[in-house]
Design a protein around this motif. Structure first.
Motif, PDB file in Angstrom:
ATOM      1  N   ILE A  70       0.375  -1.853  -0.045  1.00  0.00           N
ATOM      2  CA  ILE A  70      -0.050   0.092   0.312  1.00  0.00           C
ATOM      3  C   ILE A  70       0.618   0.676  -0.104  1.00  0.00           C
ATOM      4  O   ILE A  70       0.405   2.285   0.236  1.00  0.00           O
ATOM      5  N   GLY A  71       2.094   1.127  -0.559  1.00  0.00           N
ATOM      6  CA  GLY A  71       2.648   2.436  -0.587  1.00  0.00           C
ATOM      7  C   GLY A  71       3.662   2.844  -0.127  1.00  0.00           C
ATOM      8  O   GLY A  71       4.342   3.858  -0.947  1.00  0.00           O
ATOM      9  N   ALA A  72       4.068   1.704   0.440  1.00  0.00           N
ATOM     10  CA  ALA A  72       4.958   2.751   1.948  1.00  0.00           C
ATOM     11  C   ALA A  72       6.140   1.723   1.871  1.00  0.00           C
ATOM     12  O   ALA A  72       5.648   0.690   2.298  1.00  0.00           O
ATOM     13  N   TYR A  73       7.477   2.307   2.976  1.00  0.00           N
ATOM     14  CA  TYR A  73       8.380   1.576   3.847  1.00  0.00           C
ATOM     15  C   TYR A  73       8.354   1.615   5.651  1.00  0.00           C
ATOM     16  O   TYR A  73       8.321   3.446   5.390  1.00  0.00           O
ATOM     17  N   LEU A  74       8.548   0.626   5.793  1.00  0.00           N
ATOM     18  CA  LEU A  74       9.064   1.788   7.414  1.00  0.00           C
ATOM     19  C   LEU A  74      10.568   0.668   7.989  1.00  0.00           C
ATOM     20  O   LEU A  74      10.218  -0.143   7.310  1.00  0.00           O
ATOM     21  N   ALA A  75      10.842   2.009   8.581  1.00  0.00           N
ATOM     22  CA  ALA A  75      12.280   0.671   9.278  1.00  0.00           C
ATOM     23  C   ALA A  75      12.427   1.684   9.972  1.00  0.00           C
ATOM     24  O   ALA A  75      11.855   3.003  10.983  1.00  0.00           O
ATOM     25  N   VAL A  76      13.215   0.660  11.619  1.00  0.00           N
ATOM     26  CA  VAL A  76      12.800   1.441  13.160  1.00  0.00           C
ATOM     27  C   VAL A  76      14.617   0.411  13.265  1.00  0.00           C
ATOM     28  O   VAL A  76      14.869  -0.749  12.895  1.00  0.00           O
ATOM     29  N   ALA A  77      15.304   1.580  14.266  1.00  0.00           N
ATOM     30  CA  ALA A  77      16.673   1.078  14.749  1.00  0.00           C
ATOM     31  C   ALA A  77      16.616   1.780  16.322  1.00  0.00           C
ATOM     32  O   ALA A  77      16.638   3.053  16.501  1.00  0.00           O
TER      33      ALA A  77
END
Length: 414
Positions: free
Chosen positions: A174-181
Motif C-alpha cells: 500500500i505504497g510505503a516502507y517503515l524502518a526502526v532502529a
C-alpha cells in the motif's frame, strides 16, 4: 484438546492465555531462541485491546510500561518553522482508552500472564504441517499431532505459507516502507519525539520511559515496490540510505547509527487480504491472517482482539473447528475490513507527498493543538468514522463455564 500456536509475540500469548482459561492444553512454539528483546518499536493499544488486557489481569503492568511520549516537534524540509504538537490531545480524540507501549515490553507482559500454565518451546519452528490431520514436523525433527494449529507468527507467517501457499498470493503493498532502529539517545529525548518531514519521506527519533536508548524511525514512499528479501538486512540498510540521502536535521547521524545497530527492522507497509484464514484444523491470528499494514492500521489492537475472539469461539463451540473458525471470522470480519480501509488512507496521508501536503500537515497540527480536546473529539467523530474505528468495536462476552471448568463443574470467570 491439544492446541499448537506458532508465534510468541502478541496474538500468540493472548490466545494461549484464553485457551488455557477455557481448558485447552496449549503449546506455543517460537522460532527465536528466547523471548524477543531486540529493541522493538512503540505500538498502540486502543480501547477494545485495553479492555482485554484488563480482563487478563495485566492492565497495571501495561500502564506502568507506557512510553510516556507526549510531545512531537516536526521540522519540514524547505520550511523554517517546525510543527509542535501535543500527541496526547490527538490520541484522546481518537480513542477514549489508549496506551502506547514498546512492542517487546507488551510481549513480555503477555507471555508472563500464562507461562506457568502454557508450554513454551523456543528455538524451534514448524517444518511441515497437515491441515487435515494436525500432524506436525518441527525443524528439530520432533513430530507430534495436535487437534488444532494456529499461525500467530506475523506478516511473514510460516504457517500461512505451509497451508495457504506463497505470501505473494495474499499481500497488497500500500505504497510505503517503515524502518526502526535502536540508537543512542544523543538528543536526551524524554517524553517527546523529534523529526523531519520531506516530500515522500519522514524520519524521527523518540525516547521512552524506562529506556536508556532511543528509536530512530523512518517512513518513505516509493512509486513501485522495492526488491529485497525480508531477512536480507544488508540490502535493507542500503535501500534506507539511498532514500534518505540529502535530508537534513539529524538524519545523517541516525542513518549512521541504524547502519551499525544490532536491533534493526525494515519492512514494506503491506496488507494481507485473504478471503478466509482457516482451513481444516488450521487457522491464523493477528498479522499472520489479516495484517492491515504495519504502523498504519492498528494491527496490534486487531491482533489482541482477534486472539481473544478466536479463543472464545473455540470454547463456545467445544473446540470444533468446523463451527468455531467460521464464527471467529464472522465475528471479526467487519473489524478487519474497516482496518484495511483505514490503513490504505493512512498510508497515503502519513508521509506528505509534496510541499503542499507538508503545508496541509502543518495546518492540521496547528488546529489539533489549539482546539479543546472535547471539541477535537467531536470533530473527529463527525468528520471521519474511520479514525475512531477501534473504539467502535464491541467485545463479545463469552460464557464463563467452558472447557475444563464445565467438565469439573467449577466456574472460571474471565
Amino acid at each position: 484438546m491439544r492446541v499448537l500456536i506458532s508465534g510468541a509475540s502478541v496474538a500468540g500469548p493472548v490466545l494461549a492465555y484464553w485457551l488455557n482459561r477455557y481448558g485447552f492444553t496449549v503449546t506455543v512454539v517460537e522460532r527465536a531462541p528466547a523471548l524477543r528483546k531486540a529493541g522493538g518499536h512503540a505500538i498502540d493499544l486502543f480501547r477494545p485491546a485495553m479492555d482485554i488486557v484488563e480482563r487478563m489481569g495485566v492492565l497495571d503492568r501495561v500502564l506502568a510500561a507506557r512510553t510516556g511520549t507526549e510531545h512531537l516537534t516536526m521540522y519540514r524540509e524547505g520550511f523554517a518553522r517546525p510543527i509542535d504538537l501535543e500527541i496526547t490531545r490527538v490520541l484522546a480524540a481518537v480513542s477514549d482508552r489508549h496506551a502506547e507501549i514498546m512492542r517487546d515490553d507488551l510481549s513480555e507482559i503477555l507471555y508472563e500472564a500464562a507461562r506457568g500454565d502454557v508450554e513454551y518451546v523456543f528455538g524451534d519452528s514448524i517444518a511441515a504441517l497437515s491441515a487435515r490431520t494436525g500432524e506436525v514436523r518441527f525443524d528439530s525433527g520432533r513430530e507430534d499431532r495436535y487437534d488444532l494449529v494456529v499461525g500467530a507468527d506475523g506478516l511473514h507467517s510460516n504457517v500461512r505459507r505451509l497451508v495457504f501457499g506463497p505470501e505473494s498470493r495474499y499481500t497488497t503493498w500500500i505504497g510505503a516502507y517503515l524502518a526502526v532502529a535502536s540508537v543512542p539517545n544523543h538528543l536526551g529525548l524524554d517524553g517527546r519525539m523529534e523529526g523531519i518531514a520531506g516530500a515522500g519521506r519522514m524520519a524521527g527519533m523518540y525516547g521512552a520511559a524506562r529506556m536508556d536508548d532511543a528509536r530512530a524511525l523512518f517512513l518513505f514512499r516509493t512509486p513501485r515496490p522495492l526488491t529485497y528479501h525480508h531477512r536480507d538486512v544488508a540490502t535493507q540498510r542500503r535501500l534506507l540510505r539511498e532514500h534518505f540521502t540529502g535530508l537534513g536535521w539529524q538524519v545523517p547521524r541516525l542513518l549512521a547509527e541504524a547502519e551499525r545497530s544490532p536491533a534493526f527492522y525494515f519492512d514494506s507497509i503491506t496488507q494481507l487480504r485473504l478471503d478466509t484464514w482457516s482451513r481444516d484444523r488450521v487457522t491464523l491470528a493477528g498479522d499472520a491472517g489479516y495484517c492491515p499494514g504495519p504502523a498504519v492500521g492498528g494491527s496490534t489492537s486487531l491482533a489482541v482482539v482477534g486472539a481473544y475472539v478466536l479463543a472464545g469461539e473455540l470454547a463456545l463451540h467445544g473446540g470444533d473447528p468446523a463451527r468455531a473458525y467460521p464464527a471467529y471470522e464472522a465475528a471479526i470480519g467487519h473489524y478487519v475490513r474497516r482496518s484495511r480501509a483505514f490503513a490504505v488512507k493512512a498510508a497515503r496521508r502519513l508521509v506528505p507527498g509534496s510541499r503542499l501536503d507538508l503545508a496541509a500537515l502543518a495546518g492540521a497540527a496547528w488546529l489539533a493543538g489549539r482546539l479543546p480536546t472535547g471539541l477535537t473529539r467531536a470533530v473527529v467523530k463527525l468528520g471521519s468514522k474511520g479514525v475512531r474505528l477501534h473504539d467502535s468495536i464491541a467485545l463479545k462476552d463469552y460464557p464463563a463455564l467452558t472447557g475444563a471448568a464445565a467438565r469439573s463443574g467449577t466456574t472460571s470467570r474471565p
